[in-house]
Design a protein around this motif. Structure first.
Motif, PDB file in Angstrom:
ATOM      1  N   VAL A 122      80.096 103.569  32.281  1.00 10.37           N
ATOM      2  CA  VAL A 122      78.696 103.766  31.918  1.00 10.37           C
ATOM      3  C   VAL A 122      78.553 104.945  30.978  1.00 10.37           C
ATOM      4  O   VAL A 122      79.409 105.828  30.906  1.00 10.37           O
ATOM      5  CB  VAL A 122      77.822 104.002  33.176  1.00 10.37           C
ATOM      6  CG1 VAL A 122      77.923 102.817  34.134  1.00 10.37           C
ATOM      7  CG2 VAL A 122      78.208 105.297  33.885  1.00 10.37           C
ATOM      8  N   VAL A 123      77.422 104.963  30.272  1.00 16.27           N
ATOM      9  CA  VAL A 123      77.069 106.081  29.403  1.00 16.27           C
ATOM     10  C   VAL A 123      75.598 106.394  29.615  1.00 16.27           C
ATOM     11  O   VAL A 123      74.778 105.499  29.845  1.00 16.27           O
ATOM     12  CB  VAL A 123      77.363 105.776  27.915  1.00 16.27           C
ATOM     13  CG1 VAL A 123      76.588 104.560  27.428  1.00 16.27           C
ATOM     14  CG2 VAL A 123      77.060 106.995  27.036  1.00 16.27           C
TER      15      VAL A 123
ATOM     16  N   GLU B 278      69.606 108.193  21.413  1.00 15.55           N
ATOM     17  CA  GLU B 278      70.104 107.352  20.328  1.00 15.55           C
ATOM     18  C   GLU B 278      71.629 107.329  20.307  1.00 15.55           C
ATOM     19  O   GLU B 278      72.252 106.269  20.116  1.00 15.55           O
ATOM     20  CB  GLU B 278      69.564 107.850  18.987  1.00 15.55           C
ATOM     21  CG  GLU B 278      68.074 107.592  18.798  1.00 15.55           C
ATOM     22  CD  GLU B 278      67.524 108.271  17.558  1.00 15.55           C
ATOM     23  OE1 GLU B 278      68.324 108.898  16.810  1.00 15.55           O
ATOM     24  OE2 GLU B 278      66.291 108.194  17.326  1.00 15.55           O
ATOM     25  N   LYS B 279      72.235 108.482  20.505  1.00 17.88           N
ATOM     26  CA  LYS B 279      73.694 108.561  20.505  1.00 17.88           C
ATOM     27  C   LYS B 279      74.278 107.795  21.685  1.00 17.88           C
ATOM     28  O   LYS B 279      75.281 107.070  21.546  1.00 17.88           O
ATOM     29  CB  LYS B 279      74.136 110.018  20.560  1.00 17.88           C
ATOM     30  CG  LYS B 279      75.658 110.204  20.530  1.00 17.88           C
ATOM     31  CD  LYS B 279      76.279 109.711  19.233  1.00 17.88           C
ATOM     32  CE  LYS B 279      77.759 110.016  19.178  1.00 17.88           C
ATOM     33  NZ  LYS B 279      78.391 109.477  17.936  1.00 17.88           N
TER      34      LYS B 279
ATOM     35  N   GLU C 122      79.028 100.409  20.776  1.00 17.72           N
ATOM     36  CA  GLU C 122      80.357 100.481  20.154  1.00 17.72           C
ATOM     37  C   GLU C 122      81.483 100.262  21.160  1.00 17.72           C
ATOM     38  O   GLU C 122      82.512  99.660  20.828  1.00 17.72           O
ATOM     39  CB  GLU C 122      80.536 101.848  19.481  1.00 17.72           C
ATOM     40  CG  GLU C 122      79.631 102.065  18.275  1.00 17.72           C
ATOM     41  CD  GLU C 122      79.545 103.539  17.883  1.00 17.72           C
ATOM     42  OE1 GLU C 122      80.274 104.355  18.489  1.00 17.72           O
ATOM     43  OE2 GLU C 122      78.749 103.859  16.978  1.00 17.72           O
ATOM     44  N   GLU C 123      81.307 100.722  22.378  1.00 15.63           N
ATOM     45  CA  GLU C 123      82.404 100.729  23.347  1.00 15.63           C
ATOM     46  C   GLU C 123      82.202  99.756  24.504  1.00 15.63           C
ATOM     47  O   GLU C 123      83.059  99.655  25.390  1.00 15.63           O
ATOM     48  CB  GLU C 123      82.603 102.147  23.890  1.00 15.63           C
ATOM     49  CG  GLU C 123      82.915 103.158  22.799  1.00 15.63           C
ATOM     50  CD  GLU C 123      83.150 104.556  23.340  1.00 15.63           C
ATOM     51  OE1 GLU C 123      83.406 104.698  24.552  1.00 15.63           O
ATOM     52  OE2 GLU C 123      83.076 105.514  22.553  1.00 15.63           O
TER      53      GLU C 123
END
Length: 334
Positions: free
Chosen positions: A78-79, A140-141, A148-149
């Motif tokens: 997770v992010v 946003e990042k 992307e990942e």
């Protein structure tokens, strides 16, 4: 993953607590005769979530949210973005469950919180925000990294599952009050994006409906209070900063706002000076080390703008993640 409406019902709060209570500490409910004398309240109780795993309540919601991942989502990881306490709570929960965690943090987040997050095994990505709102840049990042990942993107507070998990602090406090044959007339809880007060207010709404609940925010960052006043979510303009770095959300999340609206919460705002004084009094009177964000609700009790005469008051002190140098500086300025 559990299906959940935007406003969790009592059964869903209790289901979450049944799981998270096995992985979190029972934080004490401290009665303070000194605070009662100082404010004129009949009784004052402080719930120091600063003594929770990872130094704040955040691990409650984070653990429950991670438990709802599919096996594939958990494997990939997770992010999320966070200025500190959700970062630490999510990282600690991820470490306990074996789930990889990436945290995006503003570059000006407290160094102690960055270091603690990395210490739980998370990958930390820092963002420069310039003149923009720091949470917007970090969000946003985090979204870009998720794309992307192939990671699961989690929101630190705008998620009904997070709200349900954070309600454990309220359910626990209600059990402790009942054990002491007490009932809170007033509940004071700090607010950033609203995940904690969303869950806690629902717990009291369902089980102690006579309790008046107040959302406490720093002056200039009182998006929840203003949104409650006007009946719709409002975004605060970018303005002066505050020492309450964990309460700098410019607007409440939709899920927490729906919860606090259902629970009839009202807003209060406090100055940085009041927060510094509250940190000092918490240390002197109760031997508690609170970070500025964690002391906001105590500041609201102590600043005298709320009539608590003869009332039983519950103060949720949400976090203690502050470096010794910063704590000494804030208390020294009180």
């Amino acid at each position: 993953m559990m299906s959940l409406s935007i406003v969790p019902d009592l059964g869903q709060l209790q289901d979450a607590y049944a799981v998270t209570s096995k992985a979190t500490q029972i934080t004490p409910l401290l009665a303070s005769a000194a605070l009662a004398r100082e404010t004129g309240a009949a009784r004052v109780f402080v719930k120091p979530e600063s003594l929770q795993w990872a130094g704040s309540f955040k691990v409650r919601g984070a653990y429950w949210r991670l438990k709802q991942l599919t096996a594939d989502e958990a494997r990939r990881g997770v992010v999320a973005y966070s200025s500190g306490n959700f970062a630490q709570g999510l990282s600690a929960a991820g470490q306990a469950l074996g789930i990889p965690v990436t945290i995006v943090m503003p570059v000006d987040a407290p160094a102690a919180k960055r270091e603690a997050t990395a210490g739980y095994g998370a990958r930390v990505v820092l963002t420069e925000h310039g003149e923009r709102a720091r949470e917007e840049v970090a969000a946003e990042k985090a979204a870009a990294i998720a794309d992307e990942e192939g990671l699961m993107l989690l929101h630190p507070f705008d998620d009904p599952l997070i709200v349900a998990g954070q309600a454990g602090a309220g359910l626990e406090a209600l059990d402790q009050l009942a054990a002491g044959k007490a009932q809170a007339d007033i509940l004071l809880c700090p607010v950033g994006g609203g995940g904690l007060i969303g869950g806690v207010s629902l717990a009291f709404h369902y089980l102690s409906p006579a309790t008046q609940i107040f959302a406490v925010e720093p002056q200039g960052f009182d998006g929840m209070g203003r949104s409650l006043t006007h009946g719709e979510i409002e975004t605060m303009p970018i303005g002066p900063s505050t020492i309450c770095d964990g309460l700098m959300a410019r607007k409440p999340g939709a899920a927490p706002f729906a919860a606090v609206t259902a629970a009839g919460v009202r807003g209060l705002s406090v100055s940085d000076a009041a927060v510094r004084r509250a940190m000092k009094i918490a240390f002197e009177k109760m031997k508690l080390v609170l970070e500025p964000s964690g002391a906001a609700s105590l500041a609201a009790l102590l600043d005298g703008h709320l009539d608590v005469a003869g009332k039983t008051v519950l103060v949720v002190a949400t976090g203690g993640n502050v470096s010794l140098a910063d704590f000494a500086r804030h208390v020294g300025d009180a």
